[in-house]
Design an enzyme around this catalytic site. Sequence first.
Site, mmCIF file in Angstrom:
data_model
loop_
_atom_site.group_PDB
_atom_site.id
_atom_site.type_symbol
_atom_site.label_atom_id
_atom_site.label_comp_id
_atom_site.label_asym_id
_atom_site.label_seq_id
_atom_site.Cartn_x
_atom_site.Cartn_y
_atom_site.Cartn_z
ATOM 1 C CG HIS A 1 63.537 79.698 106.373
ATOM 2 N ND1 HIS A 1 62.210 79.461 105.907
ATOM 3 C CD2 HIS A 1 63.892 78.463 106.693
ATOM 4 C CE1 HIS A 1 61.785 78.285 105.907
ATOM 5 N NE2 HIS A 1 62.862 77.507 106.470
ATOM 6 C CG ASP B 1 65.643 76.275 109.014
ATOM 7 O OD1 ASP B 1 64.280 75.704 108.518
ATOM 8 O OD2 ASP B 1 66.685 76.468 108.459
ATOM 9 C CG HIS C 1 60.862 74.989 107.965
ATOM 10 N ND1 HIS C 1 61.709 74.321 107.248
ATOM 11 C CD2 HIS C 1 59.722 73.940 108.189
ATOM 12 C CE1 HIS C 1 61.520 73.187 106.586
ATOM 13 N NE2 HIS C 1 60.182 72.855 107.249
ATOM 14 C CG MET D 1 62.193 70.781 109.751
ATOM 15 S SD MET D 1 63.588 71.142 109.043
ATOM 16 C CE MET D 1 63.941 73.130 109.381
#
Length: 223
Positions: free
Chosen positions: A35, A37, A68, A70
């Site tokens: 994952h 970020d 991911h 953001m």
Amino acid sequence: MAEPATLQISPSILAADFAHLAAELRAIETADWAHVDVMDAHFVPNLTLGAPVVEALARVSPVPLDAHLMIDDPDRWAPGYAEAGAASVTFHVEAAQDPVGTARAIRAAGARAALALKPGTPFAPYADLLPELDMVLVMTVEPGFGGQSFMDDQLAKVRQVREAVRRHGGEIWVQVDGGVAQDTIGRCAEAGADVFVAGSAVYGADDVAAAVAALRRAAAEAV
């Protein structure tokens, strides 16, 4: 709650040693995903890495990358992360102007498309987006920083998403991210999550591979 079709562990490299990311990725070769970020210091109050780093990580990672995002303006930037080598790209619905178009662009670039929801964002207004998605991410902390406490009140949203996926049909994964650890992953799995992002619970352990195995076992036992 019906048992999800898959149970997948996705360690977050936000908790890894950024000076040795290639080695940190090799340490999680028994996981299902890495994952990644991506934060821009605008959508969230933190700054991490961008597409060039994702491209470099994709060349050395033993597991597929789950990016991911953001960030502001994912409609513009999200497809580039698929082109950089991420196998799954998640964008926040709160930042997207055209979630359908963004999801389709991610898929067209060869990646799985996923939609993320902050803790304060309800799922119901976006349930009709499911045909465009491969995964829904329910944030179980406020996005921006690792090491936060798990928000139990988000489990109701996980159940809601799982039920909507069941009604919709097809294989759409339900991911949780934030405070996922040995003592919380079971509740997430029981609520219907099948992809679990864990940062410090993996990279903070003395034996990273054992931590991945223990999380997978705890999730399986719950369902």
